[in-house]
Each structure stands twice: as C-alpha cells, then as structure tokens.
Design an enzyme around this catalytic site. Structure first.
Site, PDB file in Angstrom:
ATOM      1  N   ALA A 155      42.343  52.953  40.988  1.00  0.00           N
ATOM      2  CA  ALA A 155      42.133  53.007  39.752  1.00  0.00           C
ATOM      3  C   ALA A 155      43.317  51.406  39.066  1.00  0.00           C
ATOM      4  O   ALA A 155      43.742  52.174  37.500  1.00  0.00           O
ATOM      5  CB  ALA A 155      43.259  54.135  39.715  1.00  0.00           C
TER       6      ALA A 155
ATOM      7  N   ARG B  66      45.065  49.758  38.873  1.00  0.00           N
ATOM      8  CA  ARG B  66      46.220  50.495  38.217  1.00  0.00           C
ATOM      9  C   ARG B  66      47.377  48.813  38.510  1.00  0.00           C
ATOM     10  O   ARG B  66      48.422  48.669  37.371  1.00  0.00           O
ATOM     11  CB  ARG B  66      46.840  51.357  39.218  1.00  0.00           C
ATOM     12  CG  ARG B  66      47.641  51.441  40.525  1.00  0.00           C
ATOM     13  CD  ARG B  66      48.709  52.782  41.237  1.00  0.00           C
ATOM     14  NE  ARG B  66      47.845  53.581  41.356  1.00  0.00           N
ATOM     15  CZ  ARG B  66      47.700  54.799  40.970  1.00  0.00           C
ATOM     16  NH1 ARG B  66      48.914  54.686  40.888  1.00  0.00           N
ATOM     17  NH2 ARG B  66      46.877  55.604  41.127  1.00  0.00           N
TER      18      ARG B  66
ATOM     19  N   LYS C   7      46.210  45.575  30.313  1.00  0.00           N
ATOM     20  CA  LYS C   7      45.495  46.532  30.519  1.00  0.00           C
ATOM     21  C   LYS C   7      44.451  47.131  32.337  1.00  0.00           C
ATOM     22  O   LYS C   7      44.400  45.531  32.480  1.00  0.00           O
ATOM     23  CB  LYS C   7      44.815  48.080  30.067  1.00  0.00           C
ATOM     24  CG  LYS C   7      44.931  47.884  28.708  1.00  0.00           C
ATOM     25  CD  LYS C   7      44.193  48.646  27.748  1.00  0.00           C
ATOM     26  CE  LYS C   7      43.828  48.461  26.759  1.00  0.00           C
ATOM     27  NZ  LYS C   7      44.014  49.657  24.846  1.00  0.00           N
TER      28      LYS C   7
ATOM     29  N   GLU D 254      37.254  48.637  36.478  1.00  0.00           N
ATOM     30  CA  GLU D 254      36.349  49.629  37.055  1.00  0.00           C
ATOM     31  C   GLU D 254      35.051  49.794  35.437  1.00  0.00           C
ATOM     32  O   GLU D 254      34.068  50.101  35.687  1.00  0.00           O
ATOM     33  CB  GLU D 254      36.409  51.121  37.006  1.00  0.00           C
ATOM     34  CG  GLU D 254      37.385  50.784  38.163  1.00  0.00           C
ATOM     35  CD  GLU D 254      38.292  51.844  38.442  1.00  0.00           C
ATOM     36  OE1 GLU D 254      38.101  52.682  38.870  1.00  0.00           O
ATOM     37  OE2 GLU D 254      39.408  51.821  38.147  1.00  0.00           O
TER      38      GLU D 254
END
Lengths: 774, 167, 284
Positions: free
Chosen positions: A531, A533, A725, A729
């Site tokens: 994700a 992350r 951030k 993706e």
C-alpha cells in the site's frame, strides 16, 4: 499515527525544499544498485543451500476436478526420490489457512479448484528427478463443471467453488459470493430533479498477472533448535512467520523467515502460499527443501482480480455530477487471499475524488475456479476507476464538455469531502494542481492533430488504514551506522531512503550506513510492505529512531563533558554547545569516550484502526494521480500509437527525485499493460491458455509512449518524513481511463472492455461506420 | 514412464567451454541449458532466469561475441565456444554503462538489469550512436516489469555520449 | 530424456536421424525447438546439432543466378546482408522482425521454415521469391518448391530421417519489386497476427505470400497483369488473391479481424512494393 507527522524543524519548506536539506530531496543513487548492475545481488534462487533437496509439484490439466485417487508409487519407486507427499500425508495441524478467511489448503484436498493447484509434492535429490517423479504420479480425477467467469459463478444453480463447510457461519456460504461491500450517501430524489443527463454503461477489466522478472521460490530448512527456517522473497516476512508458526504449532521464536530482496513484488509476493507446505516437507524429510518456481507457475500463484462494473451516472447540463451508482463484481479466484480487502478498498474509492451528492456503490467478491487473486499495485482501485473515469467522459462527450473541464468542475478541493456519510474522507492534497500540471504538459489547449485523440483522467487510492513499523538504529563509535528496518526492498528502493534519513538526521555519510532487513531473527517487527506505506510508516519509525539517538547523544554528551544539558541543542546532524556547533557524530564519539560502545535508537510508527470504519480506519494518506495521453489510431488496423504520456503525482515531498520518477514511470507503463495488451485467457476447462511469456504480452521498450513525462506536485503535505506521501501506485490508477478517453476522442467511440487491443478498436470503428451508414 | 531407467537416460554430455576467459569442463544432462549450466554448474548467478522461453532477456550473455538468450542454448551446443557473462564486465569496477544505469535511476528490483546491461553493451558496440528509437528497438527483447525503460534508454544514451567523447 | 548428437558430416546426420526412429530433431538455433523441449523434458528426443557439420553449404552464397542459404544462416546474417536487402527486401524485412536481436543471432532461416508455423515470419517472403528447398536423406537429395514443402501446422514433406540441406532463391527478374507487412499485438517483439509479402513484376503481375491465415503459409499470384497505378484494379486483384486465406480465431486474434487485416496488409504491401526501387535481374 503516534509518530509525529512531519515535525518541520527549519520551518516548513515550500515547494522543492531540497535546498534546506543535506540528503533529503537529493537524487541519491539506489542502495544495492552496484550489486544489481553487476549481477552480484543475490535473490532467492542465487543463494546456495548445500545438500538441498528439490521440490516439484504434480498437477492436473483442468481448473476444477474431484480427485478420485492418487497413486504415488510410480514416483516413490524412482531413484533419488526422498518423499512424495499428498494432503493425506500432512499432519493434522496443517489446516486450511489464510488472512481473513482460512480457506486455502496446504495441498489440494479432495478437489482441485484452479488450474495448477498442486495435488502432490515430490522431494528428490535433483530438480530433474523431482520433475520426472512428479510427472510419474498417477492422478485419477473427475472433471467438474467449474465456474470460470463471473456470469457462470453468479447463476442461481452455479457450482459452489467452496464447500459451505469451509465457512460454516457465513450466510452467503450457499453462493459464490464471498463478501460484499456497500457504500451509500445522499438522497437520490432531489438530485434527480436537477439531472439533465443519465449515462449507463457496463465496463470490464481483465484478469492480469504480476509477471515478476524473479519468479522466485521457497526454501525451507529444519533448524538445530527444532524449528524451521523459511527463505522466501516475500513482502510480508512477519505475516509468513505467523502463519507458518500457527500451522506447525511452533513458537514464533522457532520460525525464522529470511526474505531475500524480492525481484519485483507489485503485491504478488505478500501472502503465504507454498511456504507452509515447504516447511512441512523440511520438517518431515529433515532436509533443506527447495522449490524454484517457473514463470508459468507464478501465473498460477498471483493475479489481479478481473472486474465487471455496471455504472449509472447523472449530470447537470453543465457537467456537474448529481449521482453515481456502481455495481462492481470482482472475480477473485478459488481462495480468498486478500481479495475481499481488494474489493472492499477498491470500491470504497469507486466514485473517485469527486464532489457527488449521491453515491451508491455495491461490490461483491465472487469466487471462481481460477488462480486466487491477490494484491496488485493499485489494489482494486484501477478496476473501478476505469468505469468511473469513462463515465465522466461519456457524460462530457454528450454534453459537449471536454475531459479536462469535466474534472475541473467535479474534482474536490483540499479539505473537501469526496466520501460522505458517517466516516467522511476529505482531500488531503491540492489535487487540482496535479490536474492543471498534467493538462499543461500535454498541451491540452492546443488543437489535436487529425487522427489523434487526447485523454485526461485522475485516480485515487487510499493508503494504509492501520499499521505498525518498528525500527532500530545503531550509531557506532566510528560514526558509521546500522539500520534495522523490516521493509522488503523489492525495487522501490526503501533502503536508499533509510540511508537518506540517517544522513539527514545524524550526519552519517551515505556510504557508511548499512541497512538490515528480511530476517525475522534479527530485525524488529514490521507489519508489511504494501500500500505504498513504507516511506511513511517505516520512514517515520526510522526518523523517530534517529531523533531518539540525538536525544541520547545530547544527554550522554552533557554527562561526559559536564556541560548543562540545557545549554546543548541539536539540529539534524549537528550538536550545538556553548562553544558552537560540531558534527553530531563527533559529539557522539566524545560522549562515548574511552569505553567506546554505541548509541541505540528505537522508533515506532503505529496507526490504530477506527472502530466501525468501513475500511477499519482512515487512510494515512491518499495517492492521487493525473494521467494525460495522446494517441494516434491507424484507421485501417485499429493499431494504437501512444504519442505522449504524462503522469503527475501528488507526492507531498520527493525524498529522492530519482526514485520517485522511476516508480512513477514504472507504474504508468505497468498501467499500459492492462490497458492495452494484458489478459489471462482461459479455455472451457479453466486452463490458462496463454500460460507463459510467449502469449502473455507485457509492455516492451517499444510499447512506451514516444514521449513520456513524469512530474510531481510537492506541497509537503503528507504524513511521512519531511511531508512525504506514498507514491508507488498512483501512476497506474487511471491509465486506462486516460487512454480510453483518448481513443474515444480519436475515433468517436468509447471502448468499455480492457485491454483496448487493435482488434477491439477496429471492431468498434467498424460498428460505428455501420451505424452511421444506416 | 516408471518402466524407464531414468538414471541411464540422464547419461551426461561432456562439454568444454570458456566462460569469462576461464575454461570449464562439465558433464551435464543433454537438456541442460547454457543458462542453468552457468548458474548451477559454474556458479555464476549474475545471469538471471525468468521466462526460460527467450522472451524476457534476463539471461542474456555473449556467445562467441554475439548476445543470445542462454535459456535457448544447450550447454552441449556451447562446446568450444566462448561465453561472456555479466560478471566479465565489471572486473575492474563498474563500467561507464553500469554507472549510467545507476545515475539514471534505471535500477529498481534489479533482476532484469544484468540482461539489460549485456544487451545495452552489445548495442553500444555495434551502434555507438544509436538514436532513442533504435535503442528501443534493439532493447525490446529485454523486459523490465518495474518498467525502467525510460531510465534505461537515458542510461544508454549517456554512456554512448561518454564513449563518444572519449574516443 | 533428451539426447544430444553432434555429427560432423551430412551422411552422419542422416544416419543419426534414421537411428532415432522418428525422435530426431534438428538443432541449429534452437529458438523454437528448445522452447518445446523445456515443456516436454521427458520425451525421448534426439537433438541433432548441425553446427559442427563440415560439409554443409555455406550460410549465404550469392551467385550470378541465385542466392543459396545453408542451414546455419541466421536471421542476423540475413538482416545484415546488404546484397540481400537489394534483391529480397521482403525477406530481409521479415528476418529483422523475428523475435528479438538475441533470438535473431541464433534463429536460422531454414529452422524457421522447418518449424512450419503458419505464422512463421520468413515463409511468405520466401514463397513469393520462388524458393526451392533441397532435402537430403538416405535416398539422396531432392528439390521441391517451398510451396510444396508445407503440409500443415508444424508439418512438412521432410521425412523423419531427412533434413533441409539448402534453400535457393533465384535472382528476381528485372524490375521486380517486393515488400513485407506484418501486424502484431504489441509493438515490441511479437509473433505475427497476420503477415503479407508482396511481389510485383515489371509487367504488373502480383504475387502474395500470406502468413497466419491458413494451415500453412500461402502463396497466390494473379493470372494477368494489373495496372499498379490503378487503385481500384489493385484493390480488386488483392481481393481475389486473398480469397485463398482461411483464417481462424486463436489467442492472437479473431477470425474476422484477421480476414480484414489480410486485405489491409496486402494492399499496403503491394503499394509499398510498387513504390519501391526495382531490382536488376541476373546477367543482363
């Protein structure tokens, strides 16, 4: 998150803030890069395991069958065969396993539920012998009427992919629907009154496979302490450790997972599949057992769920969205893996980053007798985005409003809600800036050359909604440092970023920083590498560990020198005392003194979920991307030439511009794959017809746009270190929508089925010609 | 199948070949590919295996001066041949091309990269002034799923420029 | 399990094939053969490597009247040969799109035709140039036109203990022009969905070689000369010529699209050939 979101110490940098940083924002070259360009990097199959036995699987050539009998004796009789194992030979603890649903057997038991599901495993002295023995196993089976597509799976008398006993308490266990997700807000009636146009269409997104250049494999070895070591190039070593421990009934401390850097993951190497089996084989044979996968076997191990989306959308005369109804069915395969989550999360943002008064999203995860689908870059968002972006353009074309203007009028501003209801989600970035930048880069205001078409689309994906990353940093006496961070470096370049954070915070030279990951015996817990992350979660954990070290250095320096701690301050890489500033590493050395030793810092980033939230919590950040393309269509053949491809991501802060552009372009080109050429094709028996590289086509050097531009918007507004951030993706979320819009602009017809092949374009053009001739 | 004597059929073929300037004498099964021999018998694992069908280019090596997919060459066929693998390039440190791969951000997961470097090296040797379109065409047998294509083209151009100016 | 043989003369090749009792497979580039071997490693195949055979014809031999290809001529050899490019542009164009560069460095021209794929890239061009195939076996040599060589997908008239020793192409007549067109699913390296080689003579007769639209590569030619300047006439002629195609649906394309694309590609190939500079014939 409990770690500070971006404490800006030198005042919030504006725009490209790199000038104020020493290592952040610099195009630092990839950690591990030299090993990779020279071939010295060891991936799983490059590791040497002396005396290892080799494993091969026996399979049957259909996608759904009852296993009537398995005769292993012809295999057992062959020389060099150590063991032949079927489900019946596994210990009772080898139950079905999974993440949200415990439905996947260690070896096929009773039935084969998808093409390539292993029925038996052979352990032999060499891979040739293992292969020969696996082929000698005689499997008697009765082919069953499998359900290989959504339509077949959803008929009222469809054969159930999973026996109801596998999920006894599930009210849907007498259907092939594994899970549903529904999101709704707004009152339809008042909006219908101001609706000028309603557009209703159905879209499809194909099953596609990850096709990592490293097919990978698994090695399992019994350990001296009665445990087991599992080597697998996984994205989630700690999840694998937990599942193997559960199934083998060993404590976590006796299950060691070693995860060599994955050679491409893209979501396909997250969840355990054959690792539990290999652990059992190693325990049973008391040998190191090695399974090397072929590329074909990865097709039967990982894929993206195919999707069918029916959409009904209302617009005002000036192009404002009034309502948007979506019904999305995901063909997830034979076992759950993380596909229910893919369905839930992908459809959550199904309505896109738009201001829509009324939304109804109904999504289902549908079991089919196909390869279990799993995470794949974009995680369900590209499928639904394809429909929503195309709907916006379909409406715009009828209203005479272009794609850019449609988005200008509907895209939310910063802080504005795009998901309403009890758990509203608001824009965490200035997304219009990405839209305008992409429009500018594609020269949107310039007229399009005849025969060409232009399209622009936006995409959004929620980042992680909960998470935990722990990190240790050791600052050694000589000013070098070691970082322990469990993120798997599968190509995104995570190690490089940890080096940059240390260089920034502690002033350690990049070349003197070692990163340790991929070994559960040594490295502290990290929930997962997924994700997009890691830069945010593990980045914050590493940052916190560095700040912990700075605090410890200050204290010990005060104690060692007798200077009042209150007279000492520090800033990144520097200690400031009464006599002025000195490099932090020198202060650290002075503080450690004659006994030497080292500083150990610890950092944790924890994001707890939110009770009752449909995703289990708010996303830590959103990935937002705007893609714009220009295409040239051959009117005779339908062939598409991509003349220009622009991608702009809302990245917060570029910690490393070189890696941002690599990830962004890579995602964009991967998006071209499912948009233009990729699809897993099945025959009537559920067999993959294009099994392998010869007929499963992915983009090559020649399939990329003639001109490609990747750009970023930096507002330092992310929750990660220095305002970053996740970014890995974004660029494939809306590739399909942008290309679809460009094709429609060029030929005047909208295509609704991916991939958009030359044949499909030609067919659409011909049908349109036939209609206009009538 | 079970009737057959597998061990007899695995009777090895004797092969002598030169890899990176070193002579190797191997005994391998007839179906052993050059790729598997390089990796498993000789132990040079810089050459990677992905599709094994000659479609991805990860296993690219030089065979008597020309690049080939080593997955589609039998080890036995390489009898008397000279093989150059990725390990042969950087004995004296990174080559200019390898440096440019790093500088351009061309390296992500890295599994395709040895093959990319070998194909790019062959291209620079045969067409040192290749234009981007020619680079794309010449490299299109080397897949990169991380899709570093733009970066790799940039790296090859930069290396070509360096070689041009030092000529 | 696979066996490997490396005979050093033609006679020995024939004997080895004969001893293999139908399991012999000739190996030159291996770019198709080894893909198949990997999928069936347990088949008792005898791979007969031709690369050490001393008495084979040379890879490429250009004479006054013809060009002769031996079994070791690779696609890269063809692609780099400027003499061939002048005489047989459609063949050279086809040789340049076979696989990738690394594949072309291994793949042989004769292997490409012996593989007998309906989609083989070089067959349409070889057909329009009137290629003749010389096959050698126990009974000696025999020579047949390439058009009689193909029998079906993967099947040729070459017997189990025979092999193709050479392919001869007569030099085209004065003013003969040719071109090659191909359609693929993606722009980089791919197998042909449809391919067409077109030749036009100085008098205006048209010859087409068609790939991937029948069980074998197909050859067809006009009965009478066509005015190549007359678009409608060319269109009509092409339409008639491609009538022999019997395309099917497969992984790469549907039947209908293939059918339509033959016409498009054939028109383009004829037009490209007509526009190109003609060759000079033999000994004029």
């Amino acid at each position: 998150m409990t770690a500070d979101p971006v404490p800006p110490e030198r005042g919030a940098p504006s725009g490209h803030g790199a000038e104020s940083y020493r290592a952040i924002g610099r195009p630092v070259t990839r950690s591990g890069g030299a090993e990779r360009v020279t071939g010295a990097q060891s991936y799983l199959t490059d590791l040497v395991f002396p005396g290892a036995a080799e494993v091969a699987f026996a399979t049957i050539p259909v996608g759904c069958a009852e296993i009537v009998a398995v005769d292993t004796s012809p295999a057992t009789a062959l020389p060099g065969v150590i063991a032949v194992v079927t489900a019946a030979d596994l210990p009772p603890s080898a139950s079905r396993f999974g993440i949200s649903h415990q439905d996947r057997p260690v070896l096929a038991s009773g039935t084969v539920n998808f093409h390539g599901e292993p029925v038996a495993a052979v352990v032999a002295e060499t891979s040739d012998l293992a292969r020969a023995a696996a082929d000698a196993i005689e499997i008697e089976y009765r082919e069953l009427p499998g359900v290989y597509n959504l339509a077949d799976a959803l008929t009222s008398d469809a054969r159930l992919v999973q026996d109801p006993s596998i999920r006894p308490r599930d009210p849907l266990n007498d259907t092939n629907v594994l899970e549903t997700a529904d999101y709704a807000w707004g009152e339809l009636e008042p909006e219908q009154a101001r609706t000028h146009l309603i557009v209703e269409n159905t879209y499809t997104f194909p099953m596609v496979t990850h096709f990592p250049i490293e097919p990978g494999g698994v090695v399992a070895a019994p350990t001296d302490d009665g445990g087991v070591a599992v080597y697998s190039p996984v994205q989630h070593p700690y999840l694998l450790q937990r599942i193997v421990a559960d199934l083998t009934e060993l404590p976590l401390s006796k299950v060691r997972v070693v995860a060599p850097d994955p050679g491409g993951g893209f979501g396909g190497k997250q969840t355990p599949r054959y690792e539990p089996l290999l652990a059992f084989l190693a325990i049973q044979t008391e040998r190191t057992c090695r399974l090397v996968l072929s590329l074909e076997e990865t097709f039967q191990l990982m894929r993206r769920s195919g999707c069918r989306i029916a959409a009904r959308t209302g617009f005002t005369q000036d192009g404002q969205l009034t309502f948007h109804e979506l019904s999305a069915d995901f063909s997830i395969g034979a076992y759950a893996d993380v596909a229910p989550r893919v369905m839930t999360k992908g459809s959550y943002v199904g309505a896109g980053p738009y201001r829509i008064p009324v939304v109804r999203v109904a999504a289902r995860a549908v079991l089919t007798n196909t390869t279990p689908s799993c995470a794949f870059r974009g995680f369900g968002a590209p499928q639904v985005s394809w429909a929503t972006e195309s709907q916006l353009d379909a409406g715009g074309r009828q209203l005479g409003i272009d794609s850019l203007e449609m988005r200008r009028r509907n895209l939310v501003g910063v802080g504005e809600a795009f998901i309403c209801g009890d758990h509203e989600a608001t824009a965490d970035g200035r997304w219009h800036e990405s839209l305008e930048r992409a429009a500018e880069l594609i020269d949107w205001s310039e007229p399009v050359t005849p025969g060409r078409g232009r399209g622009i689309a936006v995409g959004i994906k929620p980042g992680a909604t909960s998470g935990l990353s722990q990190s240790l940093v050791r600052l050694l006496y000589d000013g070098s440092a070691i970082v322990y961070a469990g993120t798997s470096d599968m190509g995104q370049g995570a190690r490089t970023l940890w080096q940059q954070i240390l260089a920034e915070e502690l002033g350690v030279e990049l070349g003197r920083i070692t990163i340790i990951s991929g070994d559960t015996d040594v490295v502290p817990f990290d929930l997962q590498t997924s994700a997009s992350r890691s830069t945010v979660f593990m980045g914050n954990a590493v940052l916190e560990a560095c700040r912990d070290i700075r605090l410890r250095v200050r204290r010990l320096y005060a104690e060692a020198t007798g200077i009042d701690e209150a007279d000492l301050t520090d800033s990144p890489g520097v200690m400031i005392g009464p006599d002025g500033a000195m490099p932090l590493v020198e202060a650290a050395q002075a503080a450690l003194g004659g006994l030497r030793g080292e500083f150990v810092g610890q950092g944790t980033c924890r994001l707890r979920g939110v009770q009752g939230h449909p995703l289990g919590g708010d996303a830590a950040f959103y990935e937002f991307n705007c893609t714009a393309v220009e295409v040239d269509i051959d009117p005779d053949t339908g062939e598409l030439l991509l003349t220009k491809h622009v991608t702009v991501g809302d990245v917060g802060t570029e910690l490393n511009p070189l890696q941002v552009v690599s990830q962004d372009e890579g995602a964009a080109i991967m998006g071209l794959g499912h948009t233009l050429m990729e699809q897993v094709l099945l025959d009537d028996h559920g067999r993959i017809q294009n099994l392998g590289a010869l007929d499963y086509r992915i983009p090559t050097f020649n399939d990329v746009a003639i001109e490609m531009v990747s750009d970023s918007i930096e507002n330092n507004d992310g929750p990660g270190p220095y305002g970053c951030k996740g970014i890995s993706e974004g660029a494939l979320l809306c590739t399909s929508g942008a290309v679809g819009a460009a094709v429609a602009d060029a030929i005047g017809v909208q295509l609704r089925d991916l991939p958009i092949t030359a044949e499909r374009i030609w067919t659409a053009m011909r049908a349109a010609d036939a209609r206009s001739a009538e | 199948m079970s009737e057959r004597d597998v061990s007899r059929e695995l009777a090895p073929v004797k092969v002598t070949l030169d890899v990176n300037g070193t002579a190797h004498r191997l005994e391998v099964p007839a179906h052993r590919t050059l790729l598997d021999a390089i990796r498993d018998d000789i132990g040079l694992t810089g050459t990677k295996k992905c599709c094994a069908d000659g479609e991805c280019g990860a296993c690219t090596v030089f065979l008597d001066g020309r690049i080939v997919n080593s997955c589609l060459v039998l080890c036995a066929e390489a009898e008397g041949c000279s093989v150059g693998t990725i390990e042969s390039l950087s004995v004296g440190g990174l080559t200019d091309l390898q440096e440019e791969f790093l500088a351009a951000g061309a390296v992500q997961c890295g599994v395709c990269i040895p093959g990319q470097v070998m194909a790019a090296e062959a291209l620079l040797q045969t067409n040192p002034t290749a234009k981007p379109a020619e680079i794309r065409e010449a490299m299109s047998g080397n897949l990169c799923r991380c899709a570093g294509y733009e970066r790799i083209v940039a790296a090859i151009q930069a290396a070509a420029k360096r070689r041009g100016s030092s000529r | 399990m696979t066996q490997y043989r490396r005979p050093d003369n033609v006679e020995d090749v024939v004997r080895t094939l004969s001893d293999a009792e139908g399991n012999g497979r000739l190996l030159v580039g291996g770019t198709d053969l080894l893909v198949a071997v990997r999928r069936r490693p347990l088949d008792p195949l005898v791979l007969v490597d031709l690369k050490a055979v001393a008495d084979l014809p040379p890879a490429i031999e250009v004479t006054e009247a013809a060009v002769r290809f031996g079994p070791t001529a690779t696609m890269s050899d063809l692609a780099a040969d400027s003499r061939l490019a002048a005489m047989f542009p459609a063949l050279v164009a086809a040789s340049r799109v076979v696989g990738s560069l690394a594949i072309r460095n291994r793949a042989s021209l004769i292997g490409n035709i012996c593989n007998a794929s309906p989609a083989g890239d070089t067959a349409p061009a070889l057909l329009i140039y009137g290629a003749r195939v010389t096959i050698v076996g126990r009974a000696g040599e025999r020579t047949i036109p390439l058009s009689q060589f193909f029998v079906g997908p993967g099947l040729t008239t070459c017997g189990p203990d025979e092999f193709v020793l050479r392919v001869d192409l007569p030099r085209p007549a004065d003013g003969y022009r040719s071109a090659f067109e191909r359609l693929t699913r993606r722009r980089g390296v791919d197998l042909a969905t449809v391919s067409v080689a077109a030749g036009v003579s100085a008098e205006g007769s048209i010859t087409l070689g068609l790939g991937a639209v029948g069980p074998t590569p197909l050859l067809t030619e006009t009965a009478a000369a066509v005015d190549l300047e007359d678009v409608d006439a060319v269109e009509q002629a092409v339409k008639q010529l491609i009538g022999i195609a019997t395309p099917i649906s497969d992984l790469r394309s549907g039947r209908e699209y293939r059918q339509a694309m033959i016409a498009v590609l054939a028109r383009r190939a004829v037009s490209a050939a007509a526009r190109s500079v003609g060759t000079k014939g033999p000994s004029t």
